[in-house]
Design a protein around this motif. Structure first.
Motif, PDB file in Angstrom:
ATOM      1  N   GLU A 201      56.499  58.013 -27.401  1.00  0.00           N
ATOM      2  CA  GLU A 201      55.276  57.352 -27.866  1.00  0.00           C
ATOM      3  C   GLU A 201      54.413  56.917 -26.701  1.00  0.00           C
ATOM      4  OE1 GLU A 201      55.508  54.259 -30.699  1.00  0.00           O
ATOM      5  OE2 GLU A 201      56.679  55.444 -32.123  1.00  0.00           O
ATOM      6  N   ARG A 202      55.053  56.478 -25.637  1.00  0.00           N
ATOM      7  CA  ARG A 202      54.292  56.035 -24.473  1.00  0.00           C
ATOM      8  C   ARG A 202      54.306  57.126 -23.412  1.00  0.00           C
ATOM      9  NH1 ARG A 202      56.428  50.326 -22.840  1.00  0.00           N
ATOM     10  NH2 ARG A 202      54.428  50.114 -21.786  1.00  0.00           N
ATOM     11  N   THR A 203      53.231  57.139 -22.620  1.00  0.00           N
ATOM     12  CA  THR A 203      53.177  58.142 -21.551  1.00  0.00           C
ATOM     13  C   THR A 203      53.548  57.490 -20.226  1.00  0.00           C
ATOM     14  OG1 THR A 203      50.940  57.846 -20.687  1.00  0.00           O
ATOM     15  CG2 THR A 203      51.157  59.095 -22.747  1.00  0.00           C
ATOM     16  N   LEU A 204      53.717  58.327 -19.275  1.00  0.00           N
ATOM     17  CA  LEU A 204      54.025  57.936 -17.903  1.00  0.00           C
ATOM     18  C   LEU A 204      53.003  56.926 -17.390  1.00  0.00           C
ATOM     19  CD1 LEU A 204      56.150  58.989 -15.964  1.00  0.00           C
ATOM     20  CD2 LEU A 204      54.565  60.767 -15.259  1.00  0.00           C
ATOM     21  N   ASP A 205      51.775  57.023 -17.884  1.00  0.00           N
ATOM     22  CA  ASP A 205      50.723  56.117 -17.413  1.00  0.00           C
ATOM     23  C   ASP A 205      50.877  54.710 -17.986  1.00  0.00           C
ATOM     24  OD1 ASP A 205      49.733  58.347 -16.202  1.00  0.00           O
ATOM     25  OD2 ASP A 205      48.125  58.692 -17.655  1.00  0.00           O
ATOM     26  N   ASP A 206      51.706  54.561 -19.027  1.00  0.00           N
ATOM     27  CA  ASP A 206      51.769  53.293 -19.749  1.00  0.00           C
ATOM     28  C   ASP A 206      53.060  52.519 -19.512  1.00  0.00           C
ATOM     29  OD1 ASP A 206      49.360  54.077 -20.977  1.00  0.00           O
ATOM     30  OD2 ASP A 206      50.506  55.259 -22.431  1.00  0.00           O
ATOM     31  N   VAL A 235      61.566  56.270 -24.596  1.00  0.00           N
ATOM     32  CA  VAL A 235      61.272  57.701 -24.526  1.00  0.00           C
ATOM     33  C   VAL A 235      59.847  57.834 -23.999  1.00  0.00           C
ATOM     34  CG1 VAL A 235      61.157  59.886 -25.779  1.00  0.00           C
ATOM     35  CG2 VAL A 235      62.784  58.120 -26.489  1.00  0.00           C
ATOM     36  N   VAL A 236      59.689  58.576 -22.932  1.00  0.00           N
ATOM     37  CA  VAL A 236      58.403  58.637 -22.247  1.00  0.00           C
ATOM     38  C   VAL A 236      57.964  60.096 -22.125  1.00  0.00           C
ATOM     39  CG1 VAL A 236      57.223  58.104 -20.074  1.00  0.00           C
ATOM     40  CG2 VAL A 236      59.041  56.594 -20.907  1.00  0.00           C
ATOM     41  N   ARG A 237      56.681  60.337 -22.415  1.00  0.00           N
ATOM     42  CA  ARG A 237      56.210  61.707 -22.226  1.00  0.00           C
ATOM     43  C   ARG A 237      55.248  61.784 -21.045  1.00  0.00           C
ATOM     44  NH1 ARG A 237      51.087  61.566 -24.946  1.00  0.00           N
ATOM     45  NH2 ARG A 237      51.125  59.773 -26.333  1.00  0.00           N
ATOM     46  N   VAL A 238      55.217  62.943 -20.423  1.00  0.00           N
ATOM     47  CA  VAL A 238      54.211  63.195 -19.402  1.00  0.00           C
ATOM     48  C   VAL A 238      52.909  63.441 -20.156  1.00  0.00           C
ATOM     49  CG1 VAL A 238      53.481  64.758 -17.565  1.00  0.00           C
ATOM     50  CG2 VAL A 238      55.903  64.209 -17.838  1.00  0.00           C
ATOM     51  N   PRO A 239      51.835  62.741 -19.829  1.00  0.00           N
ATOM     52  CA  PRO A 239      50.597  62.952 -20.572  1.00  0.00           C
ATOM     53  C   PRO A 239      50.069  64.374 -20.367  1.00  0.00           C
ATOM     54  CG  PRO A 239      50.192  61.622 -18.610  1.00  0.00           C
ATOM     55  CD  PRO A 239      51.672  61.768 -18.735  1.00  0.00           C
ATOM     56  N   ILE A 240      49.589  64.966 -21.440  1.00  0.00           N
ATOM     57  CA  ILE A 240      48.968  66.286 -21.353  1.00  0.00           C
ATOM     58  C   ILE A 240      47.467  66.055 -21.493  1.00  0.00           C
ATOM     59  CG2 ILE A 240      48.773  68.589 -22.373  1.00  0.00           C
ATOM     60  CD1 ILE A 240      51.553  68.221 -21.291  1.00  0.00           C
TER      61      ILE A 240
END
Lengths: 267, 267
Positions: A201-206, A235-240
């Motif tokens: 749900e959250r990205t690396l930037d957050d 759980v963290v995603r790399v923003p696209i």
């Protein structure tokens, strides 16, 4: 320096080394193969790791420093014909240097210790080239350890060793633990456990990356299973930012590990 | 939908498609091959790009949406036997869908325009898998364009197309320009040109990445030649915090492109 050239690809010595291309034999013999000057040089820096060195006449001339370092360390050096090297090597164009090495991994509790800042966990990584690249990147990013869980590829797979470009010999590597056990140990050592997954749900930037962080990387095709996602603190995603559906596993891992490394150093 | 299955691997149609595996024929026929559902789906989003679609009966059942999108767009769909697909595909386990596509690159001046924030330049990248991975990463990082210089691999190489995972169809790609011309155009458009190279005096942590930035990435083995380093406004290296000698080209590119993308968005 060995003067008698091994020319028989069916000799017991060559056969014993050759079979280390297979995981079952690596586990039985507690040894693996490291090919090429870079891997051999790095392996020789760890005392007692290189058990034997095979070298062609051409490579002996090109890499006299490596061969004499091996001989100086008491490592048996075998001069090998091109044919024997081709039999032992797993690459199309062998570089003429190949070491039989003792396994270098350490128990999980020894790889991951209190005070660690950055750890990479390979859970369900099946492609050995990807796994070796993540290991190399973790090393470059200054990670304290890399953990291969029991559902990941063998770190001693020839492609993984080559892709790691010597990093297998640079930092503590643990292998074979179930992911739950690895996560337990990481948390015990005070690390925040982040699962890298497109479902985050959250990205690396957050997320705050300033504290001790362990990253879990999943499978090339399908990411991480739910039970692994549940084990993680987040759980963290790399923003696209563009139109790509996802990133390649090794590049996603590079972005995550370097984001952590750079943030930790900004403090 | 085509009902007559192509079964003859020696038919003129199959031969004409098959030869697109070679660069010389791609250049002559102004066409290339895109394999697999992901690439074909992305190609179909660009009107007029897919010239023909080959599909096996199995893939037609699995990917009815793609096949009907193609048919709906007036693309000739050819049902192909497994043998024909194996002949056309460049992968060991073909996924049963393969498109003949028109070349999609654009002139340099059209790819790189004033107002661009982030551009990736592949100079001397020879490994098609790496090139495709950088293209995919540039897309993910929100780059405005990717430039393949004349010393880099062909973006239409099958391995590059596959590694790009559809990104070849997502953002403007220029190819064939000498690196000096590409750098000239980037500067003309107000971009700061950074060469990523281990020889850089400053690291990624020490440079201001907030403005419009173009990154030049070099060769897997030997980086960038001096004449390219001189063309750049600055030579920047990815910091190595551990013992690794260097990073893999595609992972280094990922770290650089995402560092730029994230900094630009922090503003």
């Amino acid at each position: 320096m060995a003067r008698t050239e091994l020319t028989n690809i069916r000799s017991p010595r060559v056969k014993a080394a050759r079979r280390l291309a297979k995981r079952a034999f690596r586990e039985r013999d507690l040894a693996f193969l490291a090919e090429g000057p870079q891997a051999v040089r790095e392996a020789l820096r760890l005392p007692g790791v290189v058990a034997e060195l095979y070298v062609t006449a051409g490579a002996e001339a090109r890499h006299a420093d490596i061969v004499s370092a091996a001989a100086g360390a008491g490592v048996p050096v075998h001069l090998a014909s091109g044919e024997v090297m081709a039999e032992l090597a797993q690459t199309v164009t062998p570089q003429g240097l190949l070491a039989v090495c003792k396994l270098v991994h350490v128990p999980l509790a020894q790889a991951v210790t209190p005070g660690a800042s950055l750890v990479a966990v390979l859970a369900h990584v099946r492609d050995p080239g990807n796994a070796g690249t993540v290991l190399r990147t973790a090393d470059a990013a200054g990670a304290d350890a890399v953990v291969f869980t029991d559902a990941s590829v063998d770190p001693y797979n020839g492609k993984c060793v080559r892709a790691s470009a010597g990093s297998l010999f640079h930092l503590p590597v643990a292998t074979g633990a179930p992911v739950a056990e690895a996560v337990g140990r990481l948390k015990e050592c005070g690390m925040r456990v982040l699962a890298a997954d497109g479902a985050g749900e959250r990205t690396l930037d957050d997320v705050d990356l300033s504290g001790p962080t362990a990253w879990i990387f999943g499978n090339e095709a399908w990411g991480l299973p739910d039970e692994v996602l549940r084990l993680a603190d987040e759980v963290v995603r790399v923003p696209i930012y563009g139109q790509a559906e996802s990133l390649n596993l090794a590049t996603a891992a590079a972005v995550c590990l370097y984001a952590s490394a750079r943030t930790q150093r900004e403090k």
